[in-house]
Design a protein around this motif. Structure first.
Motif, PDB file in Angstrom:
ATOM      1  N   ILE A  64       0.854  -1.185   0.000  1.00 56.09           N
ATOM      2  CA  ILE A  64       0.000   0.000   0.000  1.00 56.09           C
ATOM      3  C   ILE A  64       0.890   1.234   0.000  1.00 56.09           C
ATOM      4  O   ILE A  64       1.738   1.404   0.878  1.00 56.09           O
ATOM      5  N   LEU A  65       0.699   2.082  -0.999  1.00 57.73           N
ATOM      6  CA  LEU A  65       1.530   3.268  -1.168  1.00 57.73           C
ATOM      7  C   LEU A  65       1.140   4.364  -0.184  1.00 57.73           C
ATOM      8  O   LEU A  65       0.003   4.412   0.299  1.00 57.73           O
ATOM      9  N   PRO A  66       2.064   5.274   0.104  1.00 58.34           N
ATOM     10  CA  PRO A  66       1.746   6.412   0.974  1.00 58.34           C
ATOM     11  C   PRO A  66       0.590   7.229   0.414  1.00 58.34           C
ATOM     12  O   PRO A  66       0.507   7.454  -0.802  1.00 58.34           O
ATOM     13  N   SER A  67      -0.293   7.669   1.286  1.00 57.24           N
ATOM     14  CA  SER A  67      -1.400   8.542   0.882  1.00 57.24           C
ATOM     15  C   SER A  67      -2.019   9.164   2.119  1.00 57.24           C
ATOM     16  O   SER A  67      -1.731   8.744   3.248  1.00 57.24           O
ATOM     17  N   GLY A  68      -2.883  10.129   1.904  1.00 56.42           N
ATOM     18  CA  GLY A  68      -3.575  10.776   3.008  1.00 56.42           C
ATOM     19  C   GLY A  68      -4.905  10.126   3.322  1.00 56.42           C
ATOM     20  O   GLY A  68      -5.698  10.680   4.097  1.00 56.42           O
ATOM     21  N   CYS A  69      -5.169   8.965   2.750  1.00 54.22           N
ATOM     22  CA  CYS A  69      -6.437   8.271   2.961  1.00 54.22           C
ATOM     23  C   CYS A  69      -6.383   7.376   4.196  1.00 54.22           C
ATOM     24  O   CYS A  69      -5.355   6.766   4.478  1.00 54.22           O
ATOM     25  N   MET A  70      -7.491   7.283   4.891  1.00 59.29           N
ATOM     26  CA  MET A  70      -7.672   6.224   5.882  1.00 59.29           C
ATOM     27  C   MET A  70      -8.316   5.047   5.172  1.00 59.29           C
ATOM     28  O   MET A  70      -9.142   5.232   4.274  1.00 59.29           O
ATOM     29  N   THR A  71      -7.965   3.832   5.599  1.00 61.57           N
ATOM     30  CA  THR A  71      -8.474   2.638   4.926  1.00 61.57           C
ATOM     31  C   THR A  71      -9.041   1.650   5.920  1.00 61.57           C
ATOM     32  O   THR A  71      -8.370   1.274   6.886  1.00 61.57           O
ATOM     33  N   MET A  72     -10.271   1.235   5.683  1.00 63.58           N
ATOM     34  CA  MET A  72     -10.869   0.144   6.450  1.00 63.58           C
ATOM     35  C   MET A  72     -10.522  -1.147   5.727  1.00 63.58           C
ATOM     36  O   MET A  72     -10.852  -1.308   4.550  1.00 63.58           O
ATOM     37  N   ILE A  73      -9.851  -2.055   6.405  1.00 65.96           N
ATOM     38  CA  ILE A  73      -9.367  -3.292   5.794  1.00 65.96           C
ATOM     39  C   ILE A  73     -10.060  -4.480   6.445  1.00 65.96           C
ATOM     40  O   ILE A  73      -9.919  -4.707   7.649  1.00 65.96           O
ATOM     41  N   PHE A  74     -10.807  -5.230   5.635  1.00 66.49           N
ATOM     42  CA  PHE A  74     -11.528  -6.403   6.115  1.00 66.49           C
ATOM     43  C   PHE A  74     -10.879  -7.649   5.528  1.00 66.49           C
ATOM     44  O   PHE A  74     -10.883  -7.834   4.306  1.00 66.49           O
ATOM     45  N   GLN A  75     -10.318  -8.488   6.365  1.00 59.33           N
ATOM     46  CA  GLN A  75      -9.757  -9.758   5.911  1.00 59.33           C
ATOM     47  C   GLN A  75     -10.839 -10.814   6.032  1.00 59.33           C
ATOM     48  O   GLN A  75     -11.293 -11.144   7.133  1.00 59.33           O
ATOM     49  N   LEU A  76     -11.255 -11.346   4.889  1.00 54.57           N
ATOM     50  CA  LEU A  76     -12.388 -12.265   4.835  1.00 54.57           C
ATOM     51  C   LEU A  76     -11.867 -13.688   4.676  1.00 54.57           C
ATOM     52  O   LEU A  76     -11.613 -14.160   3.572  1.00 54.57           O
ATOM     53  N   ASP A  77     -11.711 -14.341   5.779  1.00 55.27           N
ATOM     54  CA  ASP A  77     -11.181 -15.692   5.798  1.00 55.27           C
ATOM     55  C   ASP A  77     -11.988 -16.508   6.786  1.00 55.27           C
ATOM     56  O   ASP A  77     -12.231 -16.060   7.914  1.00 55.27           O
ATOM     57  N   VAL A  78     -12.423 -17.684   6.372  1.00 53.51           N
ATOM     58  CA  VAL A  78     -13.239 -18.530   7.245  1.00 53.51           C
ATOM     59  C   VAL A  78     -12.490 -18.868   8.530  1.00 53.51           C
ATOM     60  O   VAL A  78     -13.065 -18.939   9.624  1.00 53.51           O
ATOM     61  N   ARG A  79     -11.172 -19.034   8.421  1.00 54.93           N
ATOM     62  CA  ARG A  79     -10.373 -19.438   9.578  1.00 54.93           C
ATOM     63  C   ARG A  79     -10.064 -18.270  10.509  1.00 54.93           C
ATOM     64  O   ARG A  79     -10.091 -18.402  11.728  1.00 54.93           O
ATOM     65  N   ALA A  80      -9.749 -17.104   9.942  1.00 48.79           N
ATOM     66  CA  ALA A  80      -9.351 -15.966  10.790  1.00 48.79           C
ATOM     67  C   ALA A  80      -9.697 -14.661  10.097  1.00 48.79           C
ATOM     68  O   ALA A  80      -8.944 -14.173   9.260  1.00 48.79           O
ATOM     69  N   SER A  81     -10.856 -14.114  10.415  1.00 52.15           N
ATOM     70  CA  SER A  81     -11.279 -12.841   9.834  1.00 52.15           C
ATOM     71  C   SER A  81     -10.925 -11.709  10.798  1.00 52.15           C
ATOM     72  O   SER A  81     -10.843 -11.902  12.013  1.00 52.15           O
ATOM     73  N   SER A  82     -10.730 -10.522  10.236  1.00 54.06           N
ATOM     74  CA  SER A  82     -10.406  -9.368  11.076  1.00 54.06           C
ATOM     75  C   SER A  82     -10.751  -8.100  10.320  1.00 54.06           C
ATOM     76  O   SER A  82     -10.901  -8.097   9.092  1.00 54.06           O
ATOM     77  N   CYS A  83     -10.887  -7.005  11.057  1.00 55.30           N
ATOM     78  CA  CYS A  83     -11.116  -5.706  10.415  1.00 55.30           C
ATOM     79  C   CYS A  83     -10.312  -4.657  11.177  1.00 55.30           C
ATOM     80  O   CYS A  83     -10.379  -4.582  12.402  1.00 55.30           O
ATOM     81  N   ILE A  84      -9.537  -3.891  10.435  1.00 54.54           N
ATOM     82  CA  ILE A  84      -8.701  -2.860  11.036  1.00 54.54           C
ATOM     83  C   ILE A  84      -8.906  -1.544  10.310  1.00 54.54           C
ATOM     84  O   ILE A  84      -9.392  -1.501   9.179  1.00 54.54           O
ATOM     85  N   LEU A  85      -8.536  -0.478  10.981  1.00 54.07           N
ATOM     86  CA  LEU A  85      -8.524   0.849  10.381  1.00 54.07           C
ATOM     87  C   LEU A  85      -7.072   1.272  10.251  1.00 54.07           C
ATOM     88  O   LEU A  85      -6.360   1.389  11.249  1.00 54.07           O
ATOM     89  N   CYS A  86      -6.637   1.459   9.024  1.00 54.32           N
ATOM     90  CA  CYS A  86      -5.266   1.881   8.753  1.00 54.32           C
ATOM     91  C   CYS A  86      -5.274   3.389   8.502  1.00 54.32           C
ATOM     92  O   CYS A  86      -6.009   3.882   7.652  1.00 54.32           O
ATOM     93  N   GLY A  87      -4.480   4.114   9.248  1.00 56.77           N
ATOM     94  CA  GLY A  87      -4.423   5.561   9.104  1.00 56.77           C
ATOM     95  C   GLY A  87      -3.639   5.983   7.882  1.00 56.77           C
ATOM     96  O   GLY A  87      -3.157   5.146   7.107  1.00 56.77           O
ATOM     97  N   PRO A  88      -3.496   7.278   7.662  1.00 56.64           N
ATOM     98  CA  PRO A  88      -2.697   7.769   6.530  1.00 56.64           C
ATOM     99  C   PRO A  88      -1.261   7.275   6.650  1.00 56.64           C
ATOM    100  O   PRO A  88      -0.726   7.181   7.754  1.00 56.64           O
ATOM    101  N   LEU A  89      -0.657   6.953   5.517  1.00 57.68           N
ATOM    102  CA  LEU A  89       0.686   6.376   5.519  1.00 57.68           C
ATOM    103  C   LEU A  89       1.705   7.348   4.928  1.00 57.68           C
ATOM    104  O   LEU A  89       1.470   7.937   3.875  1.00 57.68           O
ATOM    105  N   SER A  90       2.825   7.488   5.615  1.00 55.76           N
ATOM    106  CA  SER A  90       3.919   8.314   5.100  1.00 55.76           C
ATOM    107  C   SER A  90       5.013   7.465   4.467  1.00 55.76           C
ATOM    108  O   SER A  90       5.958   7.996   3.891  1.00 55.76           O
ATOM    109  N   THR A  91       4.882   6.135   4.579  1.00 56.68           N
ATOM    110  CA  THR A  91       5.823   5.209   3.951  1.00 56.68           C
ATOM    111  C   THR A  91       5.043   4.024   3.400  1.00 56.68           C
ATOM    112  O   THR A  91       3.916   3.761   3.824  1.00 56.68           O
ATOM    113  N   ILE A  92       5.646   3.313   2.464  1.00 57.78           N
ATOM    114  CA  ILE A  92       4.999   2.139   1.902  1.00 57.78           C
ATOM    115  C   ILE A  92       4.873   1.059   2.973  1.00 57.78           C
ATOM    116  O   ILE A  92       5.759   0.888   3.810  1.00 57.78           O
ATOM    117  N   ARG A  93       3.742   0.350   2.980  1.00 57.96           N
ATOM    118  CA  ARG A  93       3.498  -0.700   3.968  1.00 57.96           C
ATOM    119  C   ARG A  93       3.032  -1.979   3.281  1.00 57.96           C
ATOM    120  O   ARG A  93       2.373  -1.927   2.238  1.00 57.96           O
TER     121      ARG A  93
END
Length: 289
Positions: A64-93
């Motif tokens: 994920i490239l640097p940007s001023g966007c916040m991102t809601m990330i939903f990992q959709l996996d039957v074994r291990a699902s999760s949802c996180i909020l990723c803030g704006p990034l100043s470096t590649i992640r």
């Protein structure tokens, strides 16, 4: 390496329009992408949504490239699902995608993060936190998205969740919205002093609202925008010489452009032309949890 920017082409007059924040594509992942125009019901809130599916038998990285966007990330996996909020990034992640899993990502427009985080966007810069800390019913939305059978269906489910929270009535701060538009129209070349004079406020006030509502300074937001535009040009045109590209996008010379690329991407502009999507070096997003 290539870039995925929906089916829309960059207008010839780059002063009038700018592409959405860039998405790297990968030959190892299946990507689907939807851009939201300002006319859309949630167009003042949402930048776009994209989905990454890993059909292979090995874990794949997505950068994920640097940007001023916040991102809601939903990992959709039957074994291990999760949802996180990723803030704006100043470096590649790096986002790790397990084999057989799907990740559904929702990007908020730069300056619209206050819909979730209020004026505390800077607390999320270069960090990821459980989405439930900012969005009530996040776990319920995760379950709903996991049951969705297609990217289109998940997009519809997302819009229903937004409707339940009256997101259609959200309006970002007008001054900040205008500033973000001006920065994009100038490809990040507008100086902070010029931007402040144009919108009729002080540089100090401008920096404060950028920090509070986007999470990064006005100068860094401009630098990242400049990076995205130059990166788009390099990848789509594959120029033999990068000097003209550097000058066209406001860098003093190629050395100056490379210095900026190392700062944000940990590689040079020359490296970008031939890089494989597995070759970047970056910290994991999950490591910030």
């Amino acid at each position: 390496m290539s870039l995925y920017i929906s089916g829309k082409q960059l207008p010839r007059d780059r002063e009038k329009a700018a592409p959405v924040p860039l998405l790297l594509s990968s030959p190892y992942l299946k990507m689907q992408h939807r851009i939201f125009t300002p006319e859309f019901e949630y167009g003042t809130l949402l930048e776009d949504v994209y989905e990454l599916a890993n059909p292979g038998g090995e874990e794949e990285p997505y950068y994920i490239l640097p940007s001023g966007c916040m991102t809601m990330i939903f990992q959709l996996d039957v074994r291990a699902s999760s949802c996180i909020l990723c803030g704006p990034l100043s470096t590649i992640r790096r986002l790790r995608i397990p084999p057989g899993s799907t990740v559904f990502c929702v990007r908020l427009k730069a300056g619209s993060g206050d819909w979730l985080a209020g004026t505390g966007a800077s607390l999320l810069t270069d960090r990821a936190v459980p989405l439930s800390q900012y969005l009530s019913g996040a776990d319920k939305l995760l379950t709903s998205l996991r049951r969705g059978e297609s990217f289109h269906e998940r997009s519809v489910l997302l819009c229903r969740a937004l409707a339940a929270r009256d997101a259609g009535s959200y309006r970002p701060m007008a001054l900040l919205q205008r500033c973000v538009k001006l920065v994009h129209e100038s490809c990040g070349l507008l100086r902070v002093s010029e931007l402040a004079a144009t919108v009729g406020c002080s540089e100090r006030y401008l920096n404060r609202i950028f920090q509070e509502r986007i999470g990064i300074s006005t100068k860094m937001f401009s630098e990242i925008t400049q990076l995205q535009h130059s990166l788009y040009s390099i990848v789509t045109t594959q120029p033999k010489s990068l000097l003209n590209t550097a000058v066209a996008y406001g860098y003093f010379d190629q050395t100056h452009m490379n210095r900026s690329y190392r700062k944000f991407l940990d590689c040079t502009a020359s490296d970008i032309r031939y890089a494989d999507s597995r070759c970047f070096r970056a910290d994991d997003i999950s490591a910030a949890l």
